[in-house]
Design a protein around this motif. Structure first.
Motif, mmCIF file in Angstrom:
data_model
loop_
_atom_site.group_PDB
_atom_site.id
_atom_site.type_symbol
_atom_site.label_atom_id
_atom_site.label_comp_id
_atom_site.label_asym_id
_atom_site.label_seq_id
_atom_site.Cartn_x
_atom_site.Cartn_y
_atom_site.Cartn_z
ATOM 1 N N ARG A 3 -1.363 0.983 -12.565
ATOM 2 C CA ARG A 3 -0.886 -0.254 -13.186
ATOM 3 C C ARG A 3 0.214 -0.876 -12.333
ATOM 4 O O ARG A 3 0.192 -2.045 -12.019
ATOM 5 N N CYS A 4 1.218 -0.107 -12.005
ATOM 6 C CA CYS A 4 2.276 -0.525 -11.067
ATOM 7 C C CYS A 4 2.880 -1.884 -11.406
ATOM 8 O O CYS A 4 3.064 -2.731 -10.525
ATOM 9 N N ILE A 53 2.585 4.916 5.946
ATOM 10 C CA ILE A 53 2.117 3.703 6.618
ATOM 11 C C ILE A 53 0.839 3.184 5.968
ATOM 12 O O ILE A 53 0.666 1.975 5.787
ATOM 13 N N HIS A 54 -0.043 4.089 5.570
ATOM 14 C CA HIS A 54 -1.275 3.664 4.889
ATOM 15 C C HIS A 54 -0.958 3.011 3.546
ATOM 16 O O HIS A 54 -1.609 2.027 3.162
ATOM 17 N N TRP A 55 0.017 3.537 2.818
ATOM 18 C CA TRP A 55 0.404 2.903 1.548
ATOM 19 C C TRP A 55 0.896 1.484 1.796
ATOM 20 O O TRP A 55 0.548 0.556 1.063
ATOM 21 N N ARG A 56 1.709 1.302 2.819
ATOM 22 C CA ARG A 56 2.229 -0.034 3.131
ATOM 23 C C ARG A 56 1.103 -1.000 3.511
ATOM 24 O O ARG A 56 1.029 -2.126 3.014
ATOM 25 N N LYS A 57 0.241 -0.556 4.410
ATOM 26 C CA LYS A 57 -0.854 -1.420 4.862
ATOM 27 C C LYS A 57 -1.778 -1.822 3.723
ATOM 28 O O LYS A 57 -2.156 -2.983 3.575
ATOM 29 N N ASN A 58 -2.169 -0.853 2.905
ATOM 30 C CA ASN A 58 -3.153 -1.121 1.861
ATOM 31 C C ASN A 58 -2.553 -1.826 0.657
ATOM 32 O O ASN A 58 -3.264 -2.538 -0.056
ATOM 33 N N ALA A 59 -1.263 -1.669 0.421
ATOM 34 C CA ALA A 59 -0.610 -2.426 -0.638
ATOM 35 C C ALA A 59 -0.691 -3.918 -0.337
ATOM 36 O O ALA A 59 -0.990 -4.740 -1.209
ATOM 37 N N LYS A 68 12.756 -0.179 2.127
ATOM 38 C CA LYS A 68 11.828 0.192 1.057
ATOM 39 C C LYS A 68 11.224 1.581 1.259
ATOM 40 O O LYS A 68 10.354 1.989 0.510
ATOM 41 N N VAL A 69 11.685 2.279 2.280
ATOM 42 C CA VAL A 69 11.193 3.630 2.555
ATOM 43 C C VAL A 69 12.382 4.580 2.689
ATOM 44 O O VAL A 69 13.329 4.289 3.418
ATOM 45 N N GLY A 85 -3.037 -6.540 -2.420
ATOM 46 C CA GLY A 85 -2.142 -7.352 -3.231
ATOM 47 C C GLY A 85 -1.341 -6.564 -4.251
ATOM 48 O O GLY A 85 -1.070 -7.062 -5.349
ATOM 49 N N LYS A 86 -0.930 -5.350 -3.899
ATOM 50 C CA LYS A 86 -0.135 -4.510 -4.793
ATOM 51 C C LYS A 86 1.292 -4.401 -4.252
ATOM 52 O O LYS A 86 1.529 -3.781 -3.219
ATOM 53 N N PRO A 87 2.252 -5.017 -4.939
ATOM 54 C CA PRO A 87 3.634 -4.943 -4.447
ATOM 55 C C PRO A 87 4.201 -3.527 -4.544
ATOM 56 O O PRO A 87 3.861 -2.773 -5.453
ATOM 57 N N ILE A 88 5.021 -3.169 -3.576
ATOM 58 C CA ILE A 88 5.663 -1.859 -3.561
ATOM 59 C C ILE A 88 7.162 -2.027 -3.763
ATOM 60 O O ILE A 88 7.810 -2.815 -3.067
ATOM 61 N N LYS A 89 7.685 -1.298 -4.702
ATOM 62 C CA LYS A 89 9.130 -1.304 -4.939
ATOM 63 C C LYS A 89 9.824 -0.361 -3.972
ATOM 64 O O LYS A 89 10.833 -0.693 -3.360
ATOM 65 N N LYS A 90 9.274 0.843 -3.829
ATOM 66 C CA LYS A 90 9.849 1.820 -2.908
ATOM 67 C C LYS A 90 8.836 2.927 -2.636
ATOM 68 O O LYS A 90 8.045 3.282 -3.493
#
Length: 268
Positions: A46-47, A65-71, A131-132, A75-80
């Motif tokens: 859900r995020c 790095i894969h989380w960053r690229k695929n987010a 953010k990392v 279109g899934k924003p990453i908080k941290k």
């Protein structure tokens, strides 16, 4: 020295050559496995308000790095994103690799500014990784992470290196939010071997240690890999263990004749 510490010291020794050996041994196909792991996780997650992601046994930072690229792609924003690993050597490699990747991405997305001062440039470089976060720690003791704070936890090819698997799974259950996602990519043990399994076994037991040993100059470390697979859980057994800590398996897929397994679970 206990077994867990021996494993940690082994990874400290092979950290400088780990990425090179991994790309050669997997023929780069692990990139597709990691990409699909992120994609499936985002389908279930859900995020809301941005994802809090924890990558356990983060190693040299590939999965981060894969989380960053695929987010970005999905279109899934990453908080941290928080990466945790018990090997100081692996974290040193991860820190440098992530700094280069994140700062490169920031430079590509930034508008040219000929009037930028050296001080401003220096401050931008320092903020590239805001953010990392990376921490030294073990899967069985995630004391730096608050209970119920993570939307997604991933562990890619690191769970079989954890001596106390049950303790690690309990910690995953503790820090995941309700309906949070657990992503496990791992070389799981076969319960019954067929003819093809015997063929792939020749590669993992004979060829892989030889090539890995040549690249890393540490044959013992790559002899450990097939031994660790044989001593690990089957996909069925792992699913049962996750159920005990309140994580329900929703998706399982095997790759390359069952050499690798992707498991996605949701905390009830």
């Amino acid at each position: 020295m206990d077994k867990q510490q021996q494993i940690i010291e082994m990874f400290d020794k092979i950290a400088p050559t780990y990425d090179s050996a991994n790309r050669i041994l997997s023929l780069g196909i692990d990139v597709a496995w990691r990409k699909e792991a992120c994609k499936k996780a985002f389908e279930f997650a859900r995020c809301e308000g941005g994802a809090m992601i924890l990558d356990v046994a983060c190693g040299t930072g590939d999965m981060i790095i894969h989380w960053r690229k695929n987010a970005t792609k999905f279109g899934k924003p990453i908080k941290k994103i928080i990466g945790i690993d018990p090997s100081e050597g692996m974290l040193e490699v991860a820190k440098k690799k992530l700094e280069n990747y994140l700062c490169d991405q920031k430079s590509k997305n930034k508008e040219p500014n000929d009037g930028e001062s050296p001080a401003q440039k220096s401050n931008d470089e320092k903020s590239c990784d805001k953010k990392v976060e990376l921490y030294l720690g073990e899967a069985k003791n995630l004391h730096m992470i608050d209970s119920g704070s993570m939307d997604i936890i991933s562990i890619a090819y690191g769970l079989r290196n954890v001596v106390d698997v049950s303790e690690a799974l309990n910690e995953f259950g503790r820090v995941l939010k309700k309906d949070g996602i657990l992503v496990v990519l791992e070389f799981t043990k076969k319960e019954k071997e067929n003819f093809l399994d015997k063929i792939t076994g020749i590669y993992t037991k004979k060829i892989l240690p030889l090539i890995g040993g040549l690249v890393s100059r540490n044959y013992k470390a790559y002899r450990y890999l097939p031994d660790s697979i044989g001593g690990f859980l089957s996909a069925r057994k792992l699913k049962e263990e996750l159920n005990k800590v309140g994580i329900e398996t929703r998706f399982i897929k095997s790759y390359s004749a069952g050499i690798s397994t992707l498991l996605i679970g949701i905390k009830r």
